[in-house]
Design a protein around this motif. Structure first.
Motif, PDB file in Angstrom:
ATOM      1  N   VAL A  72    -123.450 -84.922  58.729  1.00  8.61           N
ATOM      2  CA  VAL A  72    -124.514 -84.359  59.573  1.00  8.61           C
ATOM      3  C   VAL A  72    -125.375 -85.520  60.077  1.00  8.61           C
ATOM      4  O   VAL A  72    -125.406 -86.589  59.461  1.00  8.61           O
TER       5      VAL A  72
ATOM      6  N   VAL B 298    -129.011 -86.841  60.727  1.00 12.94           N
ATOM      7  CA  VAL B 298    -130.405 -86.563  60.328  1.00 12.94           C
ATOM      8  C   VAL B 298    -131.344 -87.522  61.072  1.00 12.94           C
ATOM      9  O   VAL B 298    -130.897 -88.505  61.664  1.00 12.94           O
TER      10      VAL B 298
ATOM     11  N   LYS C 154    -125.270 -88.694  57.902  1.00 16.88           N
ATOM     12  CA  LYS C 154    -125.270 -88.526  56.445  1.00 16.88           C
ATOM     13  C   LYS C 154    -123.956 -87.863  56.042  1.00 16.88           C
ATOM     14  O   LYS C 154    -123.567 -86.842  56.622  1.00 16.88           O
TER      15      LYS C 154
ATOM     16  N   ILE D 108    -121.978 -85.687  53.763  1.00 17.38           N
ATOM     17  CA  ILE D 108    -122.225 -84.646  52.744  1.00 17.38           C
ATOM     18  C   ILE D 108    -120.994 -84.496  51.854  1.00 17.38           C
ATOM     19  O   ILE D 108    -121.108 -84.374  50.639  1.00 17.38           O
TER      20      ILE D 108
ATOM     21  N   PRO E  82    -124.321 -82.793  39.976  1.00 12.56           N
ATOM     22  CA  PRO E  82    -125.783 -82.806  40.026  1.00 12.56           C
ATOM     23  C   PRO E  82    -126.304 -82.171  41.312  1.00 12.56           C
ATOM     24  O   PRO E  82    -125.537 -81.991  42.269  1.00 12.56           O
ATOM     25  N   SER E  83    -127.574 -81.868  41.314  1.00 13.43           N
ATOM     26  CA  SER E  83    -128.183 -81.245  42.492  1.00 13.43           C
ATOM     27  C   SER E  83    -128.019 -82.174  43.701  1.00 13.43           C
ATOM     28  O   SER E  83    -128.244 -83.378  43.608  1.00 13.43           O
ATOM     29  N   GLY E  84    -127.618 -81.594  44.804  1.00 14.59           N
ATOM     30  CA  GLY E  84    -127.412 -82.393  46.017  1.00 14.59           C
ATOM     31  C   GLY E  84    -126.067 -83.081  46.050  1.00 14.59           C
ATOM     32  O   GLY E  84    -125.776 -83.869  46.955  1.00 14.59           O
ATOM     33  N   GLY E  85    -125.215 -82.769  45.093  1.00 12.64           N
ATOM     34  CA  GLY E  85    -123.897 -83.402  45.022  1.00 12.64           C
ATOM     35  C   GLY E  85    -122.930 -82.899  46.081  1.00 12.64           C
ATOM     36  O   GLY E  85    -121.904 -83.518  46.335  1.00 12.64           O
ATOM     37  N   GLY E  86    -123.226 -81.729  46.638  1.00  9.92           N
ATOM     38  CA  GLY E  86    -122.358 -81.188  47.692  1.00  9.92           C
ATOM     39  C   GLY E  86    -121.591 -79.950  47.277  1.00  9.92           C
ATOM     40  O   GLY E  86    -120.643 -79.545  47.952  1.00  9.92           O
ATOM     41  N   LYS E  87    -122.026 -79.289  46.200  1.00 14.10           N
ATOM     42  CA  LYS E  87    -121.289 -78.117  45.691  1.00 14.10           C
ATOM     43  C   LYS E  87    -121.275 -76.979  46.710  1.00 14.10           C
ATOM     44  O   LYS E  87    -120.219 -76.460  47.056  1.00 14.10           O
ATOM     45  N   THR E  88    -122.478 -76.606  47.171  1.00 18.48           N
ATOM     46  CA  THR E  88    -122.551 -75.489  48.108  1.00 18.48           C
ATOM     47  C   THR E  88    -121.841 -75.841  49.410  1.00 18.48           C
ATOM     48  O   THR E  88    -121.164 -74.997  50.004  1.00 18.48           O
ATOM     49  N   SER E  89    -121.969 -77.100  49.828  1.00 24.39           N
ATOM     50  CA  SER E  89    -121.302 -77.511  51.067  1.00 24.39           C
ATOM     51  C   SER E  89    -119.791 -77.363  50.915  1.00 24.39           C
ATOM     52  O   SER E  89    -119.115 -76.887  51.833  1.00 24.39           O
TER      53      SER E  89
ATOM     54  N   GLU F 291    -123.457 -70.349  42.630  1.00 34.78           N
ATOM     55  CA  GLU F 291    -124.355 -70.333  41.473  1.00 34.78           C
ATOM     56  C   GLU F 291    -124.683 -68.914  41.005  1.00 34.78           C
ATOM     57  O   GLU F 291    -125.834 -68.486  41.056  1.00 34.78           O
TER      58      GLU F 291
ATOM     59  N   HIS G  66    -124.413 -74.683  38.116  1.00 34.98           N
ATOM     60  CA  HIS G  66    -125.287 -75.846  37.966  1.00 34.98           C
ATOM     61  C   HIS G  66    -125.086 -76.546  36.650  1.00 34.98           C
ATOM     62  O   HIS G  66    -124.622 -77.658  36.575  1.00 34.98           O
TER      63      HIS G  66
HETATM   64  N1  LIG Z   1    -127.314 -79.492  57.515  1.00 37.32           N
HETATM   65  C1  LIG Z   1    -127.744 -80.459  56.721  1.00 37.32           C
HETATM   66  N2  LIG Z   1    -128.550 -81.419  57.169  1.00 37.32           N
HETATM   67  C2  LIG Z   1    -128.968 -82.410  56.386  1.00 37.32           C
HETATM   68  N3  LIG Z   1    -128.634 -82.529  55.085  1.00 37.32           N
HETATM   69  C3  LIG Z   1    -127.834 -81.597  54.578  1.00 37.32           C
HETATM   70  C4  LIG Z   1    -127.342 -80.507  55.346  1.00 37.32           C
HETATM   71  N4  LIG Z   1    -126.559 -79.749  54.569  1.00 37.32           N
HETATM   72  C5  LIG Z   1    -126.569 -80.323  53.361  1.00 37.32           C
HETATM   73  N5  LIG Z   1    -127.329 -81.417  53.348  1.00 37.32           N
HETATM   74  C6  LIG Z   1    -127.549 -82.325  52.223  1.00 37.32           C
HETATM   75  O1  LIG Z   1    -126.316 -82.504  51.585  1.00 37.32           O
HETATM   76  C7  LIG Z   1    -126.467 -82.616  50.198  1.00 37.32           C
HETATM   77  C8  LIG Z   1    -125.586 -81.601  49.513  1.00 37.32           C
HETATM   78  O2  LIG Z   1    -126.111 -80.324  49.731  1.00 37.32           O
HETATM   79  P1  LIG Z   1    -125.582 -79.072  48.925  1.00 37.32           P
HETATM   80  O3  LIG Z   1    -126.449 -77.913  49.252  1.00 37.32           O
HETATM   81  O4  LIG Z   1    -124.157 -78.922  49.163  1.00 37.32           O
HETATM   82  O5  LIG Z   1    -125.839 -79.580  47.435  1.00 37.32           O
HETATM   83  P2  LIG Z   1    -125.658 -78.807  46.068  1.00 37.32           P
HETATM   84  O6  LIG Z   1    -124.816 -79.672  45.213  1.00 37.32           O
HETATM   85  O7  LIG Z   1    -125.199 -77.428  46.305  1.00 37.32           O
HETATM   86  O8  LIG Z   1    -127.140 -78.839  45.553  1.00 37.32           O
HETATM   87  P3  LIG Z   1    -127.920 -77.781  44.620  1.00 37.32           P
HETATM   88  O9  LIG Z   1    -127.233 -77.817  43.306  1.00 37.32           O
HETATM   89  O10 LIG Z   1    -129.285 -78.368  44.530  1.00 37.32           O
HETATM   90  O11 LIG Z   1    -127.863 -76.458  45.297  1.00 37.32           O
HETATM   91  C9  LIG Z   1    -127.936 -82.462  49.934  1.00 37.32           C
HETATM   92  O12 LIG Z   1    -128.499 -83.725  49.773  1.00 37.32           O
HETATM   93  C10 LIG Z   1    -128.466 -81.778  51.167  1.00 37.32           C
HETATM   94  O13 LIG Z   1    -129.781 -82.157  51.417  1.00 37.32           O
END
Ligand SMILES: Nc1ncnc2c1ncn2[C@@H]1O[C@H](COP(=O)(O)OP(=O)(O)OP(=O)(O)O)[C@@H](O)[C@H]1O
Length: 772
Positions: free
Chosen positions: A322, A324, A337, A339, A358-365, A487, A519
């Motif tokens: 993405v 930013v 960035k 992801i 970990p949080s922000g690792g990209g799981k949801t993505s 989650e 998580h």
């Molecule tokens: N559209 C976007 N624009 C900018 N950054 C993004 C976007 N989508 C995701 N991110 C970033 O990508 C990273 C991964 O996001 P994601 O939601 O997949 O993490 P996660 O592992 O599910 O986190 P959590 O456990 O906190 O839910 C994060 O740092 C998030 O800020």
């Protein structure tokens, strides 16, 4: 510890128990017959007084099984002899068993383990881990300390696992794993009562009838220890290869310690020789309080008309970037960035795949990417070796992290709506009702089926776990073969989370493919995953069997300490806060990429390439059915929202009164005509504005639900807007329909002999309007 304890030992045990249970755990309990107080505990060591005579001891089994290794009783003379405590495995085995050796895990932290308890072994911990797999970990990490706490708190606790067919039959309906009845087994009976043991009496728990099922206190305790005990049960079943019966005890093996501390009816001892329906304790409270029953979706399949299909999902080199910090004013391109960075993996039918990191690792993505909900990704996502079909979103279901649903509808109404719009239009109302009932039952929502969902902090309704299960049921309506969950355990207590995972595990066992992000699961939950993806900074740190992850990390130089929850360990090594952490994470992800990724890619191709297997999506409802269902839901939510409803009523009445007062008794003259046109303008404006306001107020609330339902392609957006329009028009249309009615207070035209609707007085219309 072996041998008989001295009275001093017993006292010490009681004192040590206070370290585990707070004094209030004892003192909160009202002292009533059958309840446990510290005093009772002490008194129970003394010979029973005449007014508090203990019930007769359990009758000894008619024939002691040969394999039972009796533990010598040193009961005080006042006590009746109790049958010996069984400590054995299989009818053929004799003598005490070294549980650690047999089970392949350590029970080292159980305090004062007796002869049948934990004996340490000299095995290499890594070797033992390999033998015990994830089960061993789950015990070491969470099970043992809790059991330790339990046994420490109540030294005389003995645990019994009975896997005989009789026990299985008599405990039907409980959760099960590896053929063991986990919750309705005597293990939990033991924990529920706290004192239930072989050869001892079952103590009634405060609040429960004497000798009857465990009361609330026991239930709470049982819930607390259920994960640990079920992990233990699983481990036993795994290690012993699902035997007919296993009897063992944990903690102090000494019979004299097995002290009936409160009054209760005798319990028939359970032994391999006597294990039959009559030997099994009565159904426990814990069983009925369980939120989940085993899922059997045969009926679900029949009602929905959708059979489960084998879905092999794979993803190869997924990259998601993405931009930013992009300025909208200047021509700055912004930073890119990453992801997800070359992420590969697969999910197979019948298995639960967990995505952790970990949080922000990209799981949801990653979950969004592989579920076809993330546009603009690079790489391949394949289903059975072919690109995602067009109907993919309707074949799969996605349970979002936030339980987005209408707070003013009940689970039954939500599911009925979903069934109407997502299942074949040929289904009758009776079919739909049956289907909904089955789902409610399968997810143990029947009890709360008619409770409004409610909202935290406002009008409370369902609990967090019930909301989550409603959200899962909502997505399960089409009996999907592939289920994504983001989650699902967030915000749930450990037991509810564990129960939820059991539901998922059951769903997977029926051939579904389950992919979930999570998580930081407890070790019990972690032990339930089949496969695992570990992500950090958008890169894969591990992909493979969950049970082998710890070994893999130890091989690459990151040893999981003993007694550590594997998921805690993974979070620790994969977080990246400092520069040092970043280097470590880079090393881990690079190692995986170099050493394992090529092999993984090969395996993905072999496992998932099944050309020719096309997925069929459920039949869509007709536009008319969608429209009726959506309008009905919209009406219900409007009427049940008291704030919106009364605000609308007050606003309408106020507008009507204002218009009525302003244009009261307008003459049929030239100036009156001007006034009339002014009034009409005013009325039309207020009609439009109030209609717009209703959308402005409700749409932000509904938007997220609409988006979620659109993601699942439940109905068309056009039908949704038509339903909103119709609800609005219906109320407004009433004004027009009724405008010709005679209004005695308005000096309407009918009074003056004028029959033209165009000449109806504005005040009459305004007052009529106020009725709506
Ligand atoms: N559209 C976007 N624009 C900018 N950054 C993004 C976007 N989508 C995701 N991110 C970033 O990508 C990273 C991964 O996001 P994601 O939601 O997949 O993490 P996660 O592992 O599910 O986190 P959590 O456990 O906190 O839910 C994060 O740092 C998030 O800020």
């Amino acid at each position: 510890m072996t041998g008989e304890p001295s009275p001093t030992d017993s006292e010490k045990s009681l004192e040590s128990s206070r370290e585990y249970l707070s004094p209030t755990d004892f003192e909160r309990t009202p002292a009533k017959p059958g309840s446990l107080t510290p005093g009772d505990a002490r008194a129970s060591r003394a010979p029973a007084s005449s007014d508090q005579a203990p019930p007769p001891p359990p009758p000894p089994p008619a024939q002691q099984p040969q394999h039972v290794a009796p533990v010598e009783s040193a009961a005080p003379p006042s006590r009746q002899p109790r049958p010996p405590v069984a400590l054995s495995r299989r009818a053929s085995a004799a003598g005490p068993v070294d549980l650690e050796k047999e089970l392949g895990f350590e029970l080292g932290d159980l305090p004062a383990a007796g002869s049948g308890g934990a004996a340490t072994t000299d095995d290499d911990p890594a070797e033992r881990r390999r033998a015990g797999g994830s089960r061993a970990h789950s015990l070491r990490a969470a099970g043992s300390p809790r059991l330790g706490a339990l046994t420490g708190a109540r030294p005389p606790v003995h645990l019994t696992v009975d896997t005989s067919p009789a026990a299985l039959h008599s405990t039907s309906g409980g959760g099960s794993a590896m053929g063991l009845p986990l919750y309705r087994s005597p293990v939990l009976a033991a924990v529920a009562d706290g004192w239930d043991t072989e050869g001892s009496r079952r103590s009634p728990v405060p609040g429960g009838p004497a000798g009857g099922p465990a009361g609330s206190g026991g239930g709470a305790r049982a819930r607390m220890f259920a994960p640990a005990v079920s992990a233990l049960a699983r481990a036993v079943a795994g290690a012993f290869g699902s035997p007919d019966a296993i009897h063992f005890q944990v903690g102090r093996a000494d019979l004299e310690q097995v002290e009936p501390v409160s009054l209760g009816t005798p319990m028939t001892p359970i032994s391999a020789g006597s294990a039959g329906p009559s030997a099994i304790p009565a159904r426990m409270d814990i069983a009925s309080s369980l939120p989940v029953t085993p899922m059997s979706t045969k009926s679900l399949e029949k009602a929905s008309g959708e059979a489960i299909q084998a879905v092999r999902l794979s993803w190869n080199d997924i990259v998601h970037r993405v931009v930013v910090n992009k300025s909208i004013f200047r021509r700055r391109s912004g930073e890119e960035k990453v992801i997800l960075d070359r992420v590969s993996g697969m999910a197979l039918p019948g298995r639960v795949l967990a995505i952790m990191g970990p949080s922000g690792g990209g799981k949801t993505s990653l979950l969004d990417a592989v579920s076809g909900r993330l546009p603009g990704i690079k790489g391949q996502v394949l289903v059975n070796g072919a690109p995602l079909p067009k109907n993919f979103r309707r074949v799969s279901s996605y349970v979002m992290q936030d339980d987005l649903m209408f707070t003013t509808l009940s689970p039954r109404e939500q599911l009925t709506f979903a069934a109407r719009v997502r299942l074949a239009p040929s289904l009758t109302s009776a079919d739909i009702a049956e289907h909904v009932e089955i789902l409610l039952d399968q997810l143990s929502l029947t009890r709360v089926a008619d409770t409004l969902v409610g909202r935290q902090g406002a009008r409370r309704g369902l609990s967090g776990g019930e909301r989550k299960r409603t959200a899962i049921a909502y997505e399960m309506i089409t009996n999907p073969s592939l289920l994504f969950l983001d989650e699902p355990t967030s915000g749930l207590d450990s037991f509810t989370a564990f129960s939820l995972l059991e539901v998922l595990k059951n769903l997977a066992r029926e051939g579904r493919t389950i992919v979930t992000t999570i998580h930081q699961p407890s070790s019990d939950i972690f032990a339930m995953f089949d496969d695992l993806v570990l992500l950090s900074r958008g890169r894969v740190a591990y992909f493979g069997e969950a049970a082998l992850a710890v070994d893999y990390f130890s091989k690459i130089g990151y040893e999981c300490p003993t007694y550590t929850n594997p998921s805690d360990f993974f979070m620790k090594v994969l977080h990246s806060h400092s520069a040092e952490d970043v280097t470590r994470v880079q090393h881990i992800t690079a190692t995986f990429e170099e050493q394992s990724a090529p092999q993984l890619r090969q395996e993905i191709t072999q496992q998932t390439h099944r050309p020719g297997l096309t997925l069929t999506a459920p039949q869509r409802a007709t536009t008319w059915v969608e429209l009726v269902a959506l309008t009905g839901r919209s009406n219900k939510t409007f009427i049940r929202n008291p704030v919106t409803f009364w605000a609308r009523m007050a606003q309408t009445a106020l507008t009507a009164l204002m218009v009525g007062a302003l244009f009261w008794r307008i003459e049929l003259t030239q100036s009156g005509a001007l006034g009339r046109s002014g009034a009409l303008f005013f009325l039309i404006t207020s009609l439009v504005m109030s209609s717009a306001m209703s959308f402005v107020l409700t749409f932000p609330v509904e938007r997220s639900i609409l988006l979620r339902e659109q993601m699942s392609e439940m109905y068309s957006t056009t039908t949704y807007y038509w339903s909103k329009f119709l609800r609005c028009v219906r109320a407004r249309a009433c004004v027009c329909v009724r405008r010709r009615r005679k209004m005695p207070w308005g000096g309407g035209q009918e009074e003056r002999g004028c029959q033209s609707a165009a000449h109806t007085s504005p005040e009459a219309r305004a007052l009529t309007f106020s009725l709506f």
